[in-house]
Design a protein around this motif. Structure first.
Motif, mmCIF file in Angstrom:
data_model
loop_
_atom_site.group_PDB
_atom_site.id
_atom_site.type_symbol
_atom_site.label_atom_id
_atom_site.label_comp_id
_atom_site.label_asym_id
_atom_site.label_seq_id
_atom_site.Cartn_x
_atom_site.Cartn_y
_atom_site.Cartn_z
ATOM 1 N N THR A 151 19.145 77.659 -9.103
ATOM 2 C CA THR A 151 17.692 78.775 -9.237
ATOM 3 C C THR A 151 17.936 80.059 -10.080
ATOM 4 O O THR A 151 17.391 80.955 -10.888
ATOM 5 C CB THR A 151 17.399 79.171 -7.791
ATOM 6 O OG1 THR A 151 18.360 79.666 -7.596
ATOM 7 C CG2 THR A 151 16.631 78.187 -7.243
ATOM 8 N N GLU A 152 19.960 80.834 -9.883
ATOM 9 C CA GLU A 152 19.871 81.954 -10.567
ATOM 10 C C GLU A 152 20.675 81.471 -11.659
ATOM 11 O O GLU A 152 21.674 82.265 -12.547
ATOM 12 C CB GLU A 152 21.294 82.284 -9.950
ATOM 13 C CG GLU A 152 21.242 83.091 -8.349
ATOM 14 C CD GLU A 152 19.769 83.847 -8.791
ATOM 15 O OE1 GLU A 152 19.281 85.035 -9.489
ATOM 16 O OE2 GLU A 152 18.826 84.131 -7.361
ATOM 17 N N LEU A 153 20.757 80.540 -12.883
ATOM 18 C CA LEU A 153 20.900 79.749 -13.710
ATOM 19 C C LEU A 153 19.650 80.878 -14.796
ATOM 20 O O LEU A 153 18.736 80.796 -14.430
ATOM 21 C CB LEU A 153 21.307 79.339 -13.810
ATOM 22 C CG LEU A 153 22.809 78.346 -13.124
ATOM 23 C CD1 LEU A 153 22.609 76.422 -13.009
ATOM 24 C CD2 LEU A 153 23.758 78.951 -13.865
ATOM 25 N N PRO A 154 20.920 80.873 -16.034
ATOM 26 C CA PRO A 154 19.676 81.522 -17.363
ATOM 27 C C PRO A 154 18.610 80.341 -17.248
ATOM 28 O O PRO A 154 18.424 79.291 -16.784
ATOM 29 C CB PRO A 154 20.022 81.528 -17.919
ATOM 30 C CG PRO A 154 21.280 81.180 -18.138
ATOM 31 C CD PRO A 154 21.641 81.193 -16.481
ATOM 32 N N GLU A 155 16.834 80.948 -17.308
ATOM 33 C CA GLU A 155 15.986 80.060 -18.073
ATOM 34 C C GLU A 155 16.309 79.038 -17.936
ATOM 35 O O GLU A 155 16.587 79.533 -20.064
ATOM 36 C CB GLU A 155 14.462 80.894 -17.929
ATOM 37 C CG GLU A 155 13.369 81.182 -17.312
ATOM 38 C CD GLU A 155 12.167 82.030 -17.112
ATOM 39 O OE1 GLU A 155 11.537 81.636 -17.474
ATOM 40 O OE2 GLU A 155 12.737 82.962 -15.778
ATOM 41 N N GLY A 156 16.092 78.360 -18.621
ATOM 42 C CA GLY A 156 15.997 76.952 -19.463
ATOM 43 C C GLY A 156 17.381 76.134 -19.569
ATOM 44 O O GLY A 156 17.948 75.141 -20.573
ATOM 45 N N SER A 157 17.409 76.410 -18.313
ATOM 46 C CA SER A 157 18.831 75.588 -17.962
ATOM 47 C C SER A 157 19.109 74.073 -17.314
ATOM 48 O O SER A 157 17.747 73.864 -16.671
ATOM 49 C CB SER A 157 19.984 76.261 -17.504
ATOM 50 O OG SER A 157 20.013 77.483 -17.645
ATOM 51 N N GLU A 158 19.802 73.697 -17.543
ATOM 52 C CA GLU A 158 19.104 71.483 -17.793
ATOM 53 C C GLU A 158 20.708 71.043 -17.113
ATOM 54 O O GLU A 158 21.763 71.707 -18.005
ATOM 55 C CB GLU A 158 18.903 71.554 -18.456
ATOM 56 C CG GLU A 158 17.089 71.167 -18.587
ATOM 57 C CD GLU A 158 16.950 70.412 -19.707
ATOM 58 O OE1 GLU A 158 17.419 69.555 -19.923
ATOM 59 O OE2 GLU A 158 15.707 71.206 -20.664
ATOM 60 N N LYS A 160 19.369 76.046 -23.256
ATOM 61 C CA LYS A 160 19.035 75.637 -23.606
ATOM 62 C C LYS A 160 17.356 76.869 -24.230
ATOM 63 O O LYS A 160 17.097 77.007 -23.809
ATOM 64 C CB LYS A 160 17.829 74.164 -23.859
ATOM 65 C CG LYS A 160 18.752 73.181 -23.988
ATOM 66 C CD LYS A 160 18.105 71.887 -23.682
ATOM 67 C CE LYS A 160 19.331 70.791 -23.916
ATOM 68 N NZ LYS A 160 18.739 69.619 -23.318
ATOM 69 N N GLU A 161 18.153 77.173 -25.743
ATOM 70 C CA GLU A 161 16.401 78.575 -26.036
ATOM 71 C C GLU A 161 16.720 78.481 -27.300
ATOM 72 O O GLU A 161 17.802 78.760 -27.736
ATOM 73 C CB GLU A 161 17.731 79.419 -25.339
ATOM 74 C CG GLU A 161 16.157 80.796 -24.733
ATOM 75 C CD GLU A 161 17.354 81.866 -24.627
ATOM 76 O OE1 GLU A 161 16.929 83.325 -23.604
ATOM 77 O OE2 GLU A 161 18.046 82.958 -25.863
ATOM 78 N N ASP A 162 15.503 78.089 -27.418
ATOM 79 C CA ASP A 162 15.470 78.336 -29.376
ATOM 80 C C ASP A 162 16.494 77.922 -29.890
ATOM 81 O O ASP A 162 16.735 77.966 -30.781
ATOM 82 C CB ASP A 162 15.312 79.720 -30.149
ATOM 83 C CG ASP A 162 14.695 81.230 -29.259
ATOM 84 O OD1 ASP A 162 14.325 80.506 -28.296
ATOM 85 O OD2 ASP A 162 15.432 82.190 -28.692
ATOM 86 N N ASP A 163 16.240 76.364 -29.455
ATOM 87 C CA ASP A 163 16.628 74.935 -30.488
ATOM 88 C C ASP A 163 18.359 75.631 -30.493
ATOM 89 O O ASP A 163 18.827 74.384 -30.366
ATOM 90 C CB ASP A 163 16.507 75.336 -31.942
ATOM 91 C CG ASP A 163 14.779 75.012 -32.005
ATOM 92 O OD1 ASP A 163 14.654 74.711 -31.331
ATOM 93 O OD2 ASP A 163 14.664 75.714 -32.802
ATOM 94 N N GLN A 164 18.727 76.464 -29.653
ATOM 95 C CA GLN A 164 20.118 76.577 -29.888
ATOM 96 C C GLN A 164 20.982 75.988 -28.078
ATOM 97 O O GLN A 164 19.948 75.802 -27.103
ATOM 98 C CB GLN A 164 20.324 78.186 -29.090
ATOM 99 C CG GLN A 164 21.014 78.727 -30.909
ATOM 100 C CD GLN A 164 22.149 79.880 -30.633
ATOM 101 O OE1 GLN A 164 21.581 80.736 -29.930
ATOM 102 N NE2 GLN A 164 22.985 79.987 -31.303
ATOM 103 N N VAL A 165 21.887 75.288 -28.143
ATOM 104 C CA VAL A 165 22.335 74.846 -26.970
ATOM 105 C C VAL A 165 23.208 75.054 -26.137
ATOM 106 O O VAL A 165 24.647 75.538 -27.580
ATOM 107 C CB VAL A 165 22.442 72.987 -27.120
ATOM 108 C CG1 VAL A 165 22.664 72.232 -25.650
ATOM 109 C CG2 VAL A 165 21.095 72.371 -27.279
ATOM 110 N N MET A 166 23.890 75.758 -25.156
ATOM 111 C CA MET A 166 24.527 76.418 -24.775
ATOM 112 C C MET A 166 25.628 75.595 -23.946
ATOM 113 O O MET A 166 24.221 75.457 -22.897
ATOM 114 C CB MET A 166 25.127 77.962 -24.438
ATOM 115 C CG MET A 166 24.782 78.842 -26.639
ATOM 116 S SD MET A 166 24.714 80.322 -26.468
ATOM 117 C CE MET A 166 22.277 80.432 -26.174
#
Lengths: 180, 207
Positions: free
Chosen positions: B112-119, B130-136
């Motif tokens: 729950t404490e990972l950045p929004e959009g984490s999978e 995953k943010e703005d088509d960028q996968v980190m």
């Protein structure tokens, strides 16, 4: 065991680093023998014997490794001497001169010392509600003061670590592995 | 992330330590007893900082130990709430990410404490952001910054045999919830962290 005062003072990473270094020097000067188990760990000779891998100075070399591993600002302390006992009061003075609308708290100053933020995004990890308290211009001024007083990590190295798919790739791979 | 804590204790110097100077013998004794140990609600003791006071040495009846009352200050690892520190990813699970520093292993960042959009990617057993088509990727062994949001203390006092069996049974019941930690093991001092915010997460992202 009795706890007299649970929090007597806060220490910055630099102070812990310096204390450990001084102690190591003292031990050497007095030709003091460190307990065999600690000595082994300090020299990283691997002959694991569960009986001798106990307690005592075991944590100290580990803390040293942690404090001198990138991205810790103390990573190049031995060559560059960015941190000095005078640097801390000078940082406070320069931040006061920077003419900021609000004061920074003690905890925030400690975080700045420990992290040495090099951009405003990183500065926001050290300062609470930074966006609301300081304008962009003021944030940049703080970052500049930090870089001026405490130095910054080598830009060449930063490039190598930052741009994985840039031209610095050849350097980047070993430096990342070293950091591991 | 380090503090100084003032302790008072009784140090017993055994006769084979008499060849040392007394302050050295006291220092070694304190370090052997405290270094790398967690004191409940205080933190993880690292090493002796300074010796404040020591009484005369007294030899009791029956053994040759010299008893000295001392007051001293220890360097203690105890990051304050909201402090940001650097650690390394050691393991990941659908529940979150486990971090460690070189000297302290029990840091956990719940999902729950990972950045929004984490999978979570079960195939590779790692988390991605995953943010703005960028996968980190949160790769294992990567250095990350995280914010301390809570701490948990678990007293390690041994329990009576009868109670221990009951506790073990209770723990076994909820074991699936807290893998991969062994069912009845609770770290004496655990830090709960967050990586949701600017500047947090893998250090490489922010260079």
């Amino acid at each position: 065991m009795k706890v007299l005062e649970s929090q007597n003072a806060l220490l910055s990473n630099y102070e812990v680093y310096q204390h450990t270094l001084d102690q190591r020097r003292n031990n050497k000067a007095n030709n003091r023998r460190v307990p065999a188990n600690a000595h082994k760990i300090m020299n990283e000779v691997s002959s694991p014997n569960p009986l001798t891998t106990l307690t005592s100075t075991l944590t100290i070399p580990q803390v040293m490794t942690y404090l001198t591993t990138k991205p810790s600002p103390l990573a190049n302390q031995e060559e560059k001497q960015d941190y000095t006992p005078e640097a801390i009061p000078r940082l406070l003075e320069r931040l006061r001169e920077a003419d900021l609308p609000g004061e920074l708290t003690k905890g925030e100053l400690l975080s700045i010392l420990n992290l040495r933020p090099s951009s405003s995004a990183l500065l926001s990890t050290a300062i609470e509600d930074m966006e609301e308290r300081f304008s962009e211009d003021e944030q940049n001024r703080i970052v500049d003061v930090i870089a001026e007083v405490l130095g910054r990590s080598d830009p060449a190295e930063a490039d190598g670590e930052g741009e994985l798919d840039g031209e610095g790739e050849a350097e980047a791979v070993p430096s990342v592995e070293n950091g591991c | 992330m380090f503090i100084l804590t003032k302790f008072a204790d009784l140090v017993q110097i055994s006769p084979d330590d008499f060849r040392k100077q007394s302050h050295v013998a006291i220092e070694d004794n304190i370090n052997a007893k405290y270094a790398n140990k967690v004191v409940q609600k205080i933190g993880l003791c690292i090493c002796l900082w300074d010796l404040l006071w020591a009484s005369e040495g007294l030899i009791g009846n029956g053994d040759g130990m010299v008893n000295v009352n001392v007051e001293f200050r220890m360097v203690v690892f105890r990051p304050f709430k909201t402090e940001v520190i650097v650690a390394r990813i050691t393991d990941q699970s659908p529940q979150g990410i486990f971090l460690a520093t070189d000297f302290f292993d029990d840091i956990f960042v719940p999902w729950t404490e990972l950045p929004e959009g984490s999978e979570f990617e079960p195939a590779e057993n790692l988390w991605v952001w995953k943010e703005d088509d960028q996968v980190m990727y949160f790769d294992n062994n990567e250095m990350v910054r995280f914010r301390v949001i809570a701490e948990e203390w678990h007293d390690q006092t041994p329990t009576k045999p009868g109670e221990a069996a009951a506790l073990a049974a209770a723990a076994a019941g909820e074991a699936p919830a807290e893998q991969p930690v062994p069912a009845n093991y609770k770290p004496p001092y655990q830090i709960i962290g967050s990586m949701n915010g600017p500047g947090l997460g893998c250090c490489l992202w922010w260079e």
